[in-house]
Design a protein around this motif. Structure first.
Motif, PDB file in Angstrom:
ATOM      1  N   ALA A  97       0.855  -1.187   0.000  1.00  0.00           N
ATOM      2  CA  ALA A  97       0.000   0.000   0.000  1.00  0.00           C
ATOM      3  C   ALA A  97       0.892   1.238   0.000  1.00  0.00           C
ATOM      4  O   ALA A  97       1.919   1.265   0.677  1.00  0.00           O
ATOM      5  CB  ALA A  97      -0.915  -0.004   1.221  1.00  0.00           C
ATOM      6  N   GLY A  98       0.513   2.224  -0.773  1.00  0.00           N
ATOM      7  CA  GLY A  98       1.276   3.467  -0.823  1.00  0.00           C
ATOM      8  C   GLY A  98       2.373   3.495  -1.876  1.00  0.00           C
ATOM      9  O   GLY A  98       3.166   4.429  -1.920  1.00  0.00           O
ATOM     10  N   GLU A  99       2.429   2.493  -2.762  1.00  0.00           N
ATOM     11  CA  GLU A  99       3.452   2.493  -3.841  1.00  0.00           C
ATOM     12  C   GLU A  99       2.995   3.429  -4.960  1.00  0.00           C
ATOM     13  O   GLU A  99       2.915   3.057  -6.137  1.00  0.00           O
ATOM     14  CB  GLU A  99       3.652   1.075  -4.378  1.00  0.00           C
ATOM     15  CG  GLU A  99       4.616   0.237  -3.588  1.00  0.00           C
ATOM     16  CD  GLU A  99       6.068   0.743  -3.619  1.00  0.00           C
ATOM     17  OE1 GLU A  99       6.361   1.693  -4.373  1.00  0.00           O
ATOM     18  OE2 GLU A  99       6.879   0.204  -2.856  1.00  0.00           O
ATOM     19  N   ILE A 100       2.687   4.659  -4.573  1.00  0.00           N
ATOM     20  CA  ILE A 100       1.995   5.560  -5.488  1.00  0.00           C
ATOM     21  C   ILE A 100       2.895   6.152  -6.561  1.00  0.00           C
ATOM     22  O   ILE A 100       2.408   6.758  -7.500  1.00  0.00           O
ATOM     23  CB  ILE A 100       1.281   6.681  -4.717  1.00  0.00           C
ATOM     24  CG1 ILE A 100       2.283   7.479  -3.897  1.00  0.00           C
ATOM     25  CG2 ILE A 100       0.214   6.072  -3.799  1.00  0.00           C
ATOM     26  CD1 ILE A 100       1.648   8.615  -3.130  1.00  0.00           C
ATOM     27  N   HIS A 154       4.161   4.574  -8.745  1.00  0.00           N
ATOM     28  CA  HIS A 154       3.945   3.812  -9.972  1.00  0.00           C
ATOM     29  C   HIS A 154       2.504   3.866 -10.478  1.00  0.00           C
ATOM     30  O   HIS A 154       2.074   3.014 -11.251  1.00  0.00           O
ATOM     31  CB  HIS A 154       4.506   2.401  -9.797  1.00  0.00           C
ATOM     32  CG  HIS A 154       5.974   2.478  -9.511  1.00  0.00           C
ATOM     33  ND1 HIS A 154       6.887   2.734 -10.501  1.00  0.00           N
ATOM     34  CD2 HIS A 154       6.659   2.462  -8.337  1.00  0.00           C
ATOM     35  CE1 HIS A 154       8.093   2.822  -9.945  1.00  0.00           C
ATOM     36  NE2 HIS A 154       7.983   2.676  -8.640  1.00  0.00           N
ATOM     37  N   ILE A 155       1.790   4.870 -10.033  1.00  0.00           N
ATOM     38  CA  ILE A 155       0.498   5.168 -10.645  1.00  0.00           C
ATOM     39  C   ILE A 155       0.771   5.762 -12.034  1.00  0.00           C
ATOM     40  O   ILE A 155       1.559   6.702 -12.163  1.00  0.00           O
ATOM     41  CB  ILE A 155      -0.297   6.181  -9.782  1.00  0.00           C
ATOM     42  CG1 ILE A 155      -0.717   5.531  -8.466  1.00  0.00           C
ATOM     43  CG2 ILE A 155      -1.491   6.727 -10.547  1.00  0.00           C
ATOM     44  CD1 ILE A 155      -1.409   6.488  -7.518  1.00  0.00           C
ATOM     45  N   ILE A 156       0.143   5.206 -13.045  1.00  0.00           N
ATOM     46  CA  ILE A 156       0.319   5.721 -14.410  1.00  0.00           C
ATOM     47  C   ILE A 156      -0.647   6.888 -14.613  1.00  0.00           C
ATOM     48  O   ILE A 156      -1.864   6.719 -14.514  1.00  0.00           O
ATOM     49  CB  ILE A 156       0.064   4.612 -15.452  1.00  0.00           C
ATOM     50  CG1 ILE A 156       1.102   3.498 -15.275  1.00  0.00           C
ATOM     51  CG2 ILE A 156       0.106   5.178 -16.877  1.00  0.00           C
ATOM     52  CD1 ILE A 156       0.935   2.316 -16.220  1.00  0.00           C
ATOM     53  N   ASP A 171       0.434  11.900 -19.523  1.00  0.00           N
ATOM     54  CA  ASP A 171       0.036  11.820 -20.941  1.00  0.00           C
ATOM     55  C   ASP A 171       1.241  11.472 -21.801  1.00  0.00           C
ATOM     56  O   ASP A 171       2.365  11.918 -21.521  1.00  0.00           O
ATOM     57  CB  ASP A 171      -0.541  13.161 -21.420  1.00  0.00           C
ATOM     58  CG  ASP A 171      -1.879  13.474 -20.771  1.00  0.00           C
ATOM     59  OD1 ASP A 171      -2.517  12.538 -20.254  1.00  0.00           O
ATOM     60  OD2 ASP A 171      -2.266  14.665 -20.762  1.00  0.00           O
ATOM     61  N   ASN A 198       7.287   0.146 -16.729  1.00  0.00           N
ATOM     62  CA  ASN A 198       6.090   0.755 -17.330  1.00  0.00           C
ATOM     63  C   ASN A 198       6.411   2.143 -17.902  1.00  0.00           C
ATOM     64  O   ASN A 198       7.544   2.625 -17.791  1.00  0.00           O
ATOM     65  CB  ASN A 198       4.975   0.851 -16.286  1.00  0.00           C
ATOM     66  CG  ASN A 198       4.341  -0.508 -16.015  1.00  0.00           C
ATOM     67  OD1 ASN A 198       4.371  -1.390 -16.865  1.00  0.00           O
ATOM     68  ND2 ASN A 198       3.788  -0.672 -14.829  1.00  0.00           N
ATOM     69  N   ARG A 237      -3.005  15.354 -10.311  1.00  0.00           N
ATOM     70  CA  ARG A 237      -3.876  14.334 -10.897  1.00  0.00           C
ATOM     71  C   ARG A 237      -3.768  13.022 -10.122  1.00  0.00           C
ATOM     72  O   ARG A 237      -4.784  12.399  -9.786  1.00  0.00           O
ATOM     73  CB  ARG A 237      -3.496  14.106 -12.360  1.00  0.00           C
ATOM     74  CG  ARG A 237      -4.319  13.030 -13.031  1.00  0.00           C
ATOM     75  CD  ARG A 237      -3.916  12.816 -14.470  1.00  0.00           C
ATOM     76  NE  ARG A 237      -4.192  13.999 -15.287  1.00  0.00           N
ATOM     77  CZ  ARG A 237      -3.957  14.072 -16.598  1.00  0.00           C
ATOM     78  NH1 ARG A 237      -3.432  13.035 -17.237  1.00  0.00           N
ATOM     79  NH2 ARG A 237      -4.238  15.169 -17.259  1.00  0.00           N
ATOM     80  N   GLY A 255      -6.678  11.180  -7.867  1.00  0.00           N
ATOM     81  CA  GLY A 255      -7.061   9.777  -8.042  1.00  0.00           C
ATOM     82  C   GLY A 255      -6.977   9.010  -6.728  1.00  0.00           C
ATOM     83  O   GLY A 255      -7.884   8.250  -6.372  1.00  0.00           O
ATOM     84  N   ILE A 256      -5.911   9.222  -5.998  1.00  0.00           N
ATOM     85  CA  ILE A 256      -5.725   8.574  -4.692  1.00  0.00           C
ATOM     86  C   ILE A 256      -6.876   8.947  -3.758  1.00  0.00           C
ATOM     87  O   ILE A 256      -7.427   8.106  -3.054  1.00  0.00           O
ATOM     88  CB  ILE A 256      -4.375   9.000  -4.077  1.00  0.00           C
ATOM     89  CG1 ILE A 256      -3.224   8.413  -4.889  1.00  0.00           C
ATOM     90  CG2 ILE A 256      -4.295   8.606  -2.613  1.00  0.00           C
ATOM     91  CD1 ILE A 256      -1.875   9.039  -4.570  1.00  0.00           C
ATOM     92  N   ALA A 305      -9.867   9.771  -4.563  1.00  0.00           N
ATOM     93  CA  ALA A 305     -11.100   9.118  -4.986  1.00  0.00           C
ATOM     94  C   ALA A 305     -11.145   7.681  -4.472  1.00  0.00           C
ATOM     95  O   ALA A 305     -12.214   7.098  -4.334  1.00  0.00           O
ATOM     96  CB  ALA A 305     -11.222   9.144  -6.508  1.00  0.00           C
ATOM     97  N   VAL A 306     -10.005   7.108  -4.167  1.00  0.00           N
ATOM     98  CA  VAL A 306      -9.974   5.745  -3.638  1.00  0.00           C
ATOM     99  C   VAL A 306     -10.188   5.747  -2.125  1.00  0.00           C
ATOM    100  O   VAL A 306     -11.072   5.063  -1.618  1.00  0.00           O
ATOM    101  CB  VAL A 306      -8.637   5.032  -3.968  1.00  0.00           C
ATOM    102  CG1 VAL A 306      -8.640   3.603  -3.434  1.00  0.00           C
ATOM    103  CG2 VAL A 306      -8.376   5.038  -5.464  1.00  0.00           C
ATOM    104  N   GLN A 342      -8.622  18.775 -10.573  1.00  0.00           N
ATOM    105  CA  GLN A 342      -8.818  17.439 -11.116  1.00  0.00           C
ATOM    106  C   GLN A 342      -9.516  16.487 -10.144  1.00  0.00           C
ATOM    107  O   GLN A 342      -9.788  15.337 -10.493  1.00  0.00           O
ATOM    108  CB  GLN A 342      -7.462  16.850 -11.548  1.00  0.00           C
ATOM    109  CG  GLN A 342      -6.845  17.643 -12.704  1.00  0.00           C
ATOM    110  CD  GLN A 342      -5.423  17.201 -13.035  1.00  0.00           C
ATOM    111  OE1 GLN A 342      -5.209  16.393 -13.916  1.00  0.00           O
ATOM    112  NE2 GLN A 342      -4.461  17.704 -12.297  1.00  0.00           N
TER     113      GLN A 342
END
Lengths: 334, 334
Positions: free
Chosen positions: B166-169, B171-173, B176, B188, B257, B261-262, B264-265, B295
């Protein structure tokens, strides 16, 4: 432990009920009466519960309580902060239902505890209890319907977040500029919901067909019916229609990307795909799982991606389990 | 409750220690001995703890325990699954340290409990206790250093996730295509880390300068020094350098961004920005907060975005608080 629990799933058109003993004993529904700002909803829920308890011989002294899923944010198990579909602004739904039931059964509100949570979170809990997430203690469920919703379960409990908005994953921005069609209903651009909801898939499909000239059965359907459905797109894809396959590949790429991002935040034991669009079944699941693995952080690639299995009943299962698990924790069974 | 607790933050070059009573009483560090697959690390940690307890007059009967942050995934408070920086594969770090300390103090391991967790998660907990997240019970902290890490705190506790990831953020893609420079270290493309880490910011800045011909002090620095640093970019931005401002705007757009996203989770109470890059201070924070609000989902726009304040000491604070809060829960103080 008391024998009976009732799970309620409040939707904009109907309200579903389940009476649970050792398993689901009875289920029924009533239409949602949204007149007069939805002020009849809780009284009518209380009324049908009282009726059915009489009919099925459920004694109030043997009723552990009522769990309720609501279509809005519920930070604290009681107060829902706005349900547009129901005509509600802020309503202390759990407390009010508890008082209504106590009045009808001539007992104290604390004798009939009620717990409320957001419906997507409740559905995720139901799937953890007896559905696609059985044996998992933490999971995320993405619901692909008219919109894209999500539910978060952590350590066997619904996770509401600070203001009841945990799991609002439809509004994760993850779509590349070239695949965005207009603005999302939330005002942003590139939200998951814009491309992975039933509406979004159709919109993107039409955009794709406009931008390319690959022959496709979808073009014929459009000419014949004037419109296409998500099911048309998946049926065409399953039949090897090249354009449909490309459309589905793009949709599932972004869904996989969003789920990979979510996993990087909370590292769930498993990921579930539910909602109307998940009727596309294993064909959809396999593609989402593929794109998830492609885009997930190395240590997270093995997170299982599964289909939800309880369908429309996930809500009543999860709602009941909120109360059942609370009682089990009180009795140190969980 | 026992008076003393020790917090340990194990890094690849040095190991930091804090002795906490009512507050931080003493801090010290030792170099990290990575020879022989890091097999000396835990014995040397035990040795210095024993030494300092003697020096500072800490009686073993009055030591509540030791908390430890480690640079790898720790799913269960004990076993770390691979720390490349330390030369470790799987090590039952908490249990081993507990046994080493028990041997030195001639007592039983259960008399000196040790808890371990991932270092980014531990830092987030430290900031919640006495740093930028004070008064919050749930938060996410993004650490902008050589890479991008993250820590998740839920209900006042570190959230490790199913396999400690948890928290390996980083590597969130979320980047753009047009702003991606090569592949991420994880293989990635488009990971947050590729554009928002110290390395990533410099790489993107050079890419931006190559692609445009806007005059910039950064071009002069590149000619003079052959390289630029993140600090150069922020200093130039603060001085109104147009290219630097554009670079920072793009970097913070993607950071905003990812944080949206985080949110929203897990819908945290607050978001913290820490790590070396956060030395850019309020100038950085304000831009990240702006792009976050732009965003984020409507209901989440007001989530506060703050700077972490404990710097390099967040780790020892958080490590100690793991143990302090566990004891407080046992004593029903928390």
């Amino acid at each position: 432990m008391k024998k009976w629990t009732i799970g309620v799933d409040v939707g904009g058109t109907e309200i579903k009920f389940g009476l649970f003993g050792d398993s689901l004993k009875e289920k029924w529904f009533i239409p949602t009466n949204v007149s007069e700002h939805g002020s009849h909803i809780l009284p009518e829920i209380a009324e049908t519960i009282v009726d059915k308890c009489r009919i099925f011989g459920v004694d109030i002294t043997n009723l552990a309580g009522v769990g309720m899923g609501l279509p809005g944010p519920v930070p604290d198990g009681n107060m829902v902060r706005g349900c547009v579909n129901l005509g509600w602004s802020n309503v202390a739904a759990a407390r009010e239902l508890s008082e209504l039931l106590a009045g009808a059964f001539s007992c104290q509100p604390e004798d009939i505890p009620v717990r409320a949570a957001n419906d997507a979170n409740v559905a995720a809990l139901g799937e953890m209890w007896l559905g696609g997430g059985k044996s998992c203690k933490s999971l995320i469920m993405v619901t692909l319907g008219t919109g894209v919703g999500g539910g978060v379960v952590i350590d066997g409990r619904i996770y509401n977040g600070a203001s009841g908005c945990a799991g609002e994953i439809g509004h994760i921005i993850c779509v590349d500029e070239k695949d965005i069609t207009g603005n999302c209903s939330c005002g942003n651009r590139g939200c998951l919901e814009q491309i992975a909801s039933a509406t979004g898939i159709v919109k993107y499909a039409r955009h794709y067909l406009d931008e390319t000239d690959i022959p496709s059965v979808l073009r014929e359907l459009l000419r014949e019916k004037g419109n296409i459905s998500t099911k048309d797109v998946f049926d065409a894809g399953k039949n090897g229609d090249e354009a449909a396959e490309q459309i589905i590949d793009t949709v599932t790429k972004y869904l996989g990307r969003a789920l990979a991002g979510i996993s990087a935040v909370i590292n769930p034991e498993c990921i579930l795909i539910g909602g109307g669009v998940s009727a596309a079944g294993e064909y959809l699941r396999e593609k989402v799982a593929h794109h998830f693995r492609e885009q997930a952080f190395s240590e997270l690639k093995n997170t299982p991606v599964r289909l939800a299995v309880l369908g429309n009943e996930a809500g009543i299962f999860g709602a009941a389990y909120m109360m059942i698990s609370e009682r089990m924790r009180e009795d140190s069974i969980l």
